[in-house]
Motif scaffolding. Sequence first.
Motif, PDB file in Angstrom:
ATOM      1  N   ALA A   1       0.740  -1.101  -0.143  1.00 41.32           N
ATOM      2  CA  ALA A   1       0.146  -0.069  -0.007  1.00 41.32           C
ATOM      3  C   ALA A   1       0.858   1.009   0.126  1.00 41.32           C
ATOM      4  O   ALA A   1       1.844   1.388   0.527  1.00 41.32           O
ATOM      5  CB  ALA A   1      -0.958  -0.029   1.108  1.00 41.32           C
TER       6      ALA A   1
ATOM      7  N   HIS B   1       5.390   1.135  -0.933  1.00 43.84           N
ATOM      8  CA  HIS B   1       5.501   0.385  -2.122  1.00 43.84           C
ATOM      9  C   HIS B   1       6.695   0.146  -2.832  1.00 43.84           C
ATOM     10  O   HIS B   1       6.741  -0.316  -4.061  1.00 43.84           O
ATOM     11  CB  HIS B   1       4.238   0.826  -3.033  1.00 43.84           C
TER      12      HIS B   1
ATOM     13  N   SER C   1      -3.259  -8.376   1.840  1.00 39.32           N
ATOM     14  CA  SER C   1      -4.481  -7.855   2.191  1.00 39.32           C
ATOM     15  C   SER C   1      -5.368  -9.035   2.945  1.00 39.32           C
ATOM     16  O   SER C   1      -6.253  -8.657   3.625  1.00 39.32           O
ATOM     17  CB  SER C   1      -5.192  -7.943   0.667  1.00 39.32           C
TER      18      SER C   1
ATOM     19  N   ALA D   1      -5.657   3.651   0.113  1.00 42.26           N
ATOM     20  CA  ALA D   1      -6.183   2.971  -1.033  1.00 42.26           C
ATOM     21  C   ALA D   1      -6.360   3.645  -2.255  1.00 42.26           C
ATOM     22  O   ALA D   1      -5.688   3.434  -3.493  1.00 42.26           O
ATOM     23  CB  ALA D   1      -7.492   2.321  -0.796  1.00 42.26           C
ATOM     24  N   THR D   2      -6.941   5.102  -2.137  1.00 40.68           N
ATOM     25  CA  THR D   2      -7.128   5.755  -3.443  1.00 40.68           C
ATOM     26  C   THR D   2      -6.061   6.362  -3.770  1.00 40.68           C
ATOM     27  O   THR D   2      -5.761   6.256  -5.211  1.00 40.68           O
ATOM     28  CB  THR D   2      -8.201   6.937  -2.751  1.00 40.68           C
TER      29      THR D   2
ATOM     30  N   GLY E   1      -3.091   5.043  -3.559  1.00 38.46           N
ATOM     31  CA  GLY E   1      -2.494   3.846  -4.257  1.00 38.46           C
ATOM     32  C   GLY E   1      -2.990   3.544  -5.639  1.00 38.46           C
ATOM     33  O   GLY E   1      -2.348   3.509  -6.523  1.00 38.46           O
ATOM     34  N   ILE E   2      -4.191   3.765  -5.607  1.00 39.99           N
ATOM     35  CA  ILE E   2      -4.945   3.360  -6.991  1.00 39.99           C
ATOM     36  C   ILE E   2      -4.389   4.330  -8.242  1.00 39.99           C
ATOM     37  O   ILE E   2      -4.024   4.238  -9.012  1.00 39.99           O
ATOM     38  CB  ILE E   2      -6.517   3.201  -6.915  1.00 39.99           C
TER      39      ILE E   2
ATOM     40  N   SER F   1      -1.841  -0.354  -7.994  1.00 43.81           N
ATOM     41  CA  SER F   1      -3.186   0.182  -8.310  1.00 43.81           C
ATOM     42  C   SER F   1      -4.153  -0.792  -8.090  1.00 43.81           C
ATOM     43  O   SER F   1      -5.176  -0.513  -7.445  1.00 43.81           O
ATOM     44  CB  SER F   1      -3.002   0.434  -9.802  1.00 43.81           C
TER      45      SER F   1
ATOM     46  N   GLY G   1      -4.754  -1.537  -4.591  1.00 41.71           N
ATOM     47  CA  GLY G   1      -5.766  -0.525  -4.057  1.00 41.71           C
ATOM     48  C   GLY G   1      -7.098  -0.723  -4.068  1.00 41.71           C
ATOM     49  O   GLY G   1      -7.861  -0.528  -2.936  1.00 41.71           O
TER      50      GLY G   1
ATOM     51  N   SER H   1     -11.375   7.002  -7.177  1.00 38.93           N
ATOM     52  CA  SER H   1     -10.803   5.652  -7.389  1.00 38.93           C
ATOM     53  C   SER H   1     -11.251   5.559  -8.752  1.00 38.93           C
ATOM     54  O   SER H   1     -10.596   4.464  -9.548  1.00 38.93           O
ATOM     55  CB  SER H   1     -11.143   4.355  -6.405  1.00 38.93           C
TER      56      SER H   1
END
Lengths: 560, 485
Positions: free
Chosen positions: A235, A239, A265, A291-292, A294-295, A318, A321, A430
């Motif tokens: 994440a 990363h 995860s 997460a967002t 990361g995406i 991504s 994410g 996202s």
Amino acid sequence: MNVPLSALIWFPAIGALLLQLLGFVKKEKDIKSIAVLFTTVALGLNLAVLSKSNSGTYLFQAVESVSWIENLGIRYLVGYDGISFWLTVLTTLMTLIIVVATPDTTKNLRGFFGLVLLLETAMLGSFCALDLVLFFSFFELTLIPMFFLVSLWGGPNRNKAAAKFVIYTFAGSIFMLVGIVALAIQHQKVTGQLDFSIINIQASVASGKFWANALQAQTLIFWALALGFMVKTPAFPFHSWIGDTYAESPTAGPILSSVMVKMGSYGFLRFCLPLFPEAVQSQAPVFMAIATIGILYGALVAIAQTDMRRMIAYSSLSHMGFVLLGIFSLSYKGMIGGSFQQFSHGITTGLLVILVGYLVEKHGTGDMNAFGGLKAKMPLFAGLFLLGMLGSVGLPTTNGFIGEFLALMGAYETGARGLFGLSPGFAIASGLGVVLGAVYLFVMFQKVFYGPVKVTEGPDWQDIPVSKALPAFVLVFFVFVGGLYPNLFFGPMEASTQATRLMAISEATKRPSWKDKPEEVTIRVALEDPMQGQYIRAGSERLISSARLHGNVDEKREIR
Amino acid sequence: MIQTLMPNTNWSMVLPIAMVAVAGIFALILEMLFPKRDNNLIVWASQIGLLMAAAMLIRQFGLETETSFAGTIIRDQFGLAMQLVCVIGASATIAFSEGYLREKKIPFGEFYPLMLWSTVGAMMMCCTENLLVMFVGLEILSIALYVLAGISRVEEKGEESALKYFLLGAFASGFLLYGIANVYGATGGLGIEGIGLAWESKDPNVQALLAFGLALLLIGLGFKASFFPFHQWTPDVYQGAPTNVTAFMATVGKTAAFAFLFRLLESATAMQAIWAPALGLIAVLTMLYGNIVALMQKDVKRVLGYSSISHAGYILVALIAHGKNPGRIGPETVIYYVLSYTLMTIGSFAVISLLAHDGKESTGLDDLRGLWQRSRVAAACMVVFMVSLMGLPPTSGFFGKLLIFQDALNADLLPLAVVLAVSSIVSAAYYLNIARLVALTDGPTEEISFARFRPAIQNTCVLCAVAVIAAMVFYSPLTQFLSSR
């Protein structure tokens, strides 16, 4: 046939040892055949174990409990449930496929397969361990084979890549170890018994006694564990090891990308959600933001890459994410979407990495600018690549679509209701990642497969032979099965996912527990409001409203 | 009633120590009776002596805690277990020494007796609560080690090593003696059990004397255990001394210091407000310094020297945790960690001793390349030791760290636990580097610079590697055996 779970976990390790002992087998081809045999048996054992599963319950199945270190409350405790169900399949399937796809020309094939088999045991163990120390042991055991797979069979910068990978992961997990010990000590404070079994700890959490006077400690310990899982997932911002590690490990890359990152995860689903309910609820916005970022960040960096393997690495950031997005939306749809995305990402990325690995092996470079016009020369290869790519982009009818769509939908739902301090902005932002995903993949496809032929001289320009494409065919098959009939995959996951969600969001005394008696297991969900998940203990009402793809409350079915 | 002048003596309590001493004398006699350069009889005599000492120790396991020789010798489970660790360490060192000594052309006759007598000193330190007996033990341990450090007389580095060790060791002895004198002044006795009582007297003069004396004692013992900032000698001496002597110094020598420190802190629980912050700081600096400086080393013996400094820091965390709360936090962690540390350290030095070849020895990190081609067993064992030193499962190093974390959290030492975690991350880099170098399959093949892989060395390596893994898998029976409960 009744196969104990331990047989499945330890079989590959025994195979690894046998492979080293069978010194009289000298030919590379024979060594590979033996490795294929071992991994096939492992897959068979896995299916045999899972064939006995009961998809209606969220309790652990095939549980084996052996006393290991009594005075410290550590047990050899393994079992599986709906969350680990497909991950074990992914592990054994991908290991088999990787062994089949490994070229005979790899140096020191015996050692290579030995490490791959050892890794398989470690990964299966991680997905099945229900004792925190046992889990940590398997979790860390993956580092050693992986370190050698990268540092001995990797590309030119392998040493740096291997060290970076292990140090990053180790850095995350050593704090996890501190957190694990703190958790056991907290259990001792509450119940007087030092215990590392998550079943016992969660039972105490479910009753509300565990964290009654330790809310601050809960957040701290939650972060200690989450740190380890975040590095592994990976994440944002942990990363930065993935680019180097993917690019420098052509042969081991697929294992890493398709299975090992799932251990991160999975850790969130298995440990963080059930054990730290209050912390999960309060930290959910942080994780949705992570997460967002990361995406979007993963997708943007992937666009900038010229090396195909690095591009896939950042696309993993991504796509993983989306897994986190789904899990921390804490809505049922999002969580089941996130769990599904774990499996589908494993399949599609595994497919792409194997295909890119084939190109790199033949031509010695992963630079997409060095190729061009391959479609005319290698039509079969191009076709397989396209299908894998579409799965990765998330085209409807492929598995990538289902996972990402459900994760986004769950995130939007929770956000739109403003629950847990979330906002729909996360889902909207996202969603942009899906579009960006199409950009980098299609640009790469265009560069490599269309345009003028760039590499003219080379060992051979034939298409990928059908025999070598066999693993890719299998994976393509799963891409479409997942896309067209996702219920096959949802079935075993539903009860466990719902229970995990209720463990995280219910009020203290209403949480389900893995210690519930099988005959009392009943979960009722009202999907229109994620906070209204109810849990009824008595056997009077045995109904679950299971969220199918479109989550109708009316669809009810009885479970046991 | 007047007590008899002859104190109550229980000879069986010192029998294991006497056994090792007699074995040393016997080895010396063998050398005189059969004067030849390398006499295998000496090796056998030493090993049998150690084995018998171990058997005698194990026979006493589980007996009542008892003192004898006018209270100077104590028999308790902790002391017995630590003595056993010393004997195991000495035996494992001797087991891999034979081939190494031949390659380095070091005569057998002096080496084995000295090593055994050194072990005697270490064992004495493990089974006493008397400061003077401890001091005598320390000197017996050290004087033999000063000689051993310089036993390879043709090497300049060896001489430097021995001299440095001797000068700094003598200096540390001075600190220790001055500390003993202060404590004696404060408590009126040489036993450390009086410290707590004297402190409770609340007399400011006594307290000042005690605090000063304790600080000096900790400095003197910190030198032996190589805590920062008393560690300066460690890397140089480790690098210069013969590899097997280094292995012995890093394990048995430190075990003795830890054992006495353990008892000292336990008796000084009442004074923890004084020593706990100071030792906490020392532990933090020791862990970080050892691991960070190890990253920059080019010589494998120096790397392990610095790594041993950081492990001393880890053990210090466990010692502090116990000293703060001896009732709740038992000695199991210290015993287990010291045993595990002994096994993995001696194992890795046994592998390194393969670098000695025809009287020469070059121990640069790059010299480890190609070990895989030379001996897969040795390379695989080295990987196990590195993994264990790093603290990864499935090895005893991992479990040791888990136990230390547990003790630290139980004693409210969260900051120390976090520093331990951080410094372990740093250590991963250099341990992995060594693991990678020995496992390289495409190392230089043209010139193989390793000694013949003698069965004795191979057995030591394999035994240590197996023991490192078994100590984790069979943790329960092992600790039950060591704590006999």
